[in-house]
Design an enzyme around this catalytic site. Structure first.
Site, PDB file in Angstrom:
ATOM      1  N   PRO A 292       0.817  -1.216   0.000  1.00  0.00           N
ATOM      2  CA  PRO A 292       0.000   0.000   0.000  1.00  0.00           C
ATOM      3  C   PRO A 292       0.855   1.272   0.000  1.00  0.00           C
ATOM      4  O   PRO A 292       1.855   1.345   0.715  1.00  0.00           O
ATOM      5  CB  PRO A 292      -0.792  -0.112   1.308  1.00  0.00           C
ATOM      6  CG  PRO A 292       0.059  -0.950   2.202  1.00  0.00           C
ATOM      7  CD  PRO A 292       0.760  -1.925   1.295  1.00  0.00           C
ATOM      8  N   ARG A 331      -1.183  16.800  -9.609  1.00  0.00           N
ATOM      9  CA  ARG A 331      -2.077  15.706  -9.998  1.00  0.00           C
ATOM     10  C   ARG A 331      -3.285  16.172 -10.802  1.00  0.00           C
ATOM     11  O   ARG A 331      -3.839  15.410 -11.570  1.00  0.00           O
ATOM     12  CB  ARG A 331      -2.523  14.892  -8.774  1.00  0.00           C
ATOM     13  CG  ARG A 331      -1.373  14.082  -8.167  1.00  0.00           C
ATOM     14  CD  ARG A 331      -1.819  13.161  -7.036  1.00  0.00           C
ATOM     15  NE  ARG A 331      -2.636  12.072  -7.506  1.00  0.00           N
ATOM     16  CZ  ARG A 331      -3.935  11.936  -7.288  1.00  0.00           C
ATOM     17  NH1 ARG A 331      -4.577  12.842  -6.564  1.00  0.00           N
ATOM     18  NH2 ARG A 331      -4.609  10.924  -7.768  1.00  0.00           N
ATOM     19  N   CYS A 362       2.972  30.056 -14.267  1.00  0.00           N
ATOM     20  CA  CYS A 362       2.697  30.579 -15.606  1.00  0.00           C
ATOM     21  C   CYS A 362       2.330  29.442 -16.536  1.00  0.00           C
ATOM     22  O   CYS A 362       3.124  29.013 -17.381  1.00  0.00           O
ATOM     23  CB  CYS A 362       3.897  31.338 -16.131  1.00  0.00           C
ATOM     24  SG  CYS A 362       4.055  32.897 -15.315  1.00  0.00           S
TER      25      CYS A 362
HETATM   26  C1  LIG Z   1       2.763   2.595  -7.150  1.00  0.00           C
HETATM   27  C2  LIG Z   1       2.983   1.223  -6.710  1.00  0.00           C
HETATM   28  C3  LIG Z   1       2.461   0.784  -5.497  1.00  0.00           C
HETATM   29  C4  LIG Z   1       1.567   1.625  -4.627  1.00  0.00           C
HETATM   30  O1  LIG Z   1       0.386   1.955  -5.256  1.00  0.00           O
HETATM   31  P1  LIG Z   1      -0.754   2.734  -4.443  1.00  0.00           P
HETATM   32  O2  LIG Z   1      -1.827   2.910  -5.453  1.00  0.00           O
HETATM   33  O3  LIG Z   1      -0.184   4.024  -4.004  1.00  0.00           O
HETATM   34  O4  LIG Z   1      -1.145   1.859  -3.299  1.00  0.00           O
HETATM   35  C5  LIG Z   1       2.784  -0.485  -5.077  1.00  0.00           C
HETATM   36  N1  LIG Z   1       3.575  -1.291  -5.827  1.00  0.00           N
HETATM   37  C6  LIG Z   1       4.080  -0.900  -7.010  1.00  0.00           C
HETATM   38  C7  LIG Z   1       4.949  -1.800  -7.769  1.00  0.00           C
HETATM   39  C8  LIG Z   1       3.800   0.359  -7.496  1.00  0.00           C
HETATM   40  O5  LIG Z   1       4.295   0.737  -8.664  1.00  0.00           O
END
Ligand SMILES: *Cc1c(COP(=O)(O)O)cnc(C)c1O
Length: 432
Positions: A292, A331, A362
């Site tokens: 996570p 984002r 800008c």
């Molecule tokens: C980005 C990523 C995560 C985490 O993803 P979340 O959506 O932030 O939980 C976990 N493992 C890998 C390989 C990723 O590229």
């Protein structure tokens, strides 16, 4: 009422985070500023860690996907919460090691790791490297051989499940820059290469099916696909894979529309599926990992800005300009990410003004949210944007030579700085 339990409104009608008045924070620390609630972060960590203990007999590990928000203090917290770290660059490894993170609990991802990064990782005793392609496998084997060590690797598999949206798709997804495809035979081919490679131990497999996912089904399906592949590997090569990394992607609340499942509830059906398949296919129950990122830190922070000018364009829209923007939160300009905003100093009043929140860069696209409802805003108000804990500071930039904001952590009513605000001197630090 709010996107996270760490937020509330006090008697003065001000927004609070972790019980601390955000208007007071803005006054004392200046804006823009990002404020996290440490207890809320730790609670999320524990819900994942506990779920592995409860549903999977503790036979696994939670890795914090450090890219969501990487800094020394986050590494310390993850370590303290008995997690490992998912790292994706030399810089993230460096940060973790500097924070005292045990190297054997670092898992190194990425689709194009450089020779220098791989060497740095191996020399420092990295736990696992998640191999993305055959070329990388060979480089790892060479470096490990030269150093007289064995590199423990996973292979990144494309399980053919794309869960980047609310509806997940079960097929396709060969067109992705990460990993090996199953259906073309590419994955099995590389398994053979890995088993034959010198100074390399194929310890496990990895997959990551998407981000901001609200459904449990795609995760269960991914576990099933991966267990089937582990069974195929055993049948075709005799090798027994004992570690299975199922990635991250658990959704959080950015607005009332988002309905995340409780983080603890995910492991139960996934564990059941893995155990069921292990028994069916006569395989050992693998050590399992989950990664996570967003769900650890995302909803547990707010960004505070000061409102500058309010520009009403009759019959078009009203722009509320803030003292940050795409430099601290890219984002929206990247993928129109949704956010909830409010006036922190008027949090108890109704949201009666439709506005477009504009950054100070800008760039016409430098917006935080378009046509969103906030309290009637005027110059000097403190605007809070919620759920800015993941992929905000970590994606920030110095565009327009804007110094990066400070990052604060609230805990039990106390506020401390975990990343200092950049100065103009910092901005020219590398200029010659
Ligand atoms: C980005 C990523 C995560 C985490 O993803 P979340 O959506 O932030 O939980 C976990 N493992 C890998 C390989 C990723 O590229």
């Amino acid at each position: 009422m709010f996107v996270s339990d760490c937020l509330n409104i006090n008697n003065e009608g001000h927004l609070t985070i972790g019980g601390v008045d955000t208007v007071e924070i803005a006054k004392e620390y200046g804006t823009p500023v990002i404020v996290y609630d440490e207890n809320a972060i730790r609670k999320n960590c524990r819900s994942f860690v506990d779920s592995i203990d409860e549903c999977y007999d503790g036979n696994g590990r939670v890795l914090y996907a450090n890219k969501a928000f990487s800094c020394l203090e986050m590494c310390r917290i993850a370590n303290d919460e008995k997690m490992g770290l998912d790292v994706v660059s030399g810089g993230e490894i460096y940060t973790a090691l500097k924070a005292g993170f045990p190297a054997e609990k670092l898992y190194f991802h990425g689709n194009n790791k450089s020779y220098a990064e791989l060497k740095y990782a191996l020399e420092n005793g990295i736990g696992r490297i998640i191999v993305d392609n055959p070329d990388e496998l060979q480089t790892i084997s060479e470096i490990a051989k030269e150093s007289g060590i064995t590199a423990n690797i996973y292979m990144r598999i494309k399980p053919g499940i794309d869960a980047h949206t609310h509806d997940f798709i079960k097929t396709g997804q060969i067109d992705c820059k990460f990993g090996f495809a199953l259906e073309t035979g590419e994955a099995m081919e590389c398994v053979r290469l890995a088993l034959a490679a010198e100074n390399v131990n194929l310890a496990g497999l990895h997959c990551h099916i998407g981000s901001q996912i609200f459904d449990i089904d795609p995760f269960v399906l991914a576990a099933e696909v991966m267990m089937n592949f582990i069974a195929d590997i055993k049948k075709e090569t005799g090798a027994v894979i004992t570690e299975l990394d199922l990635g991250g992607g658990f959704g959080i609340k950015y607005s009332e529309k988002d309905k995340p499942v409780s983080f603890g509830s995910y492991m139960k059906p996934v564990s059941a599926k893995i155990k069921e398949m292990a028994a069916e296919k006569d395989l050992p129950v693998p050590f399992v990992l989950i990664e996570p990122g967003r769900s650890i830190a995302g909803a547990e922070a707010v960004t505070l800005y000061t409102v500058g000018n309010v520009k009403k364009i009759p019959d078009v829209r009203t722009y509320v300009a803030i003292d940050g923007g795409m430099t601290d939160n890219p984002r929206y300009i990247l993928y129109q990410a949704e956010y909830t905003a409010l006036c922190a100093n008027k949090a108890d009043r109704p949201k009666d003004m439709q506005v477009t929140i504009a950054g100070k860069c800008c760039e016409s696209g430098d917006l935080i949210q378009e046509n969103t409802m906030i309290q009637t805003a005027q110059k000097g108000d403190i605007l809070a944007v919620l759920s800015t804990g993941a992929y905000n500071y970590s994606m920030s930039s110095n565009y327009n030579r804007v110094p990066r904001p400070a990052v604060l952590m609230v805990k039990d009513g106390n506020v401390r700085t975990i990343i200092k605000r950049e100065t103009y001197e910092d901005v020219i630090r590398n200029d010659l």
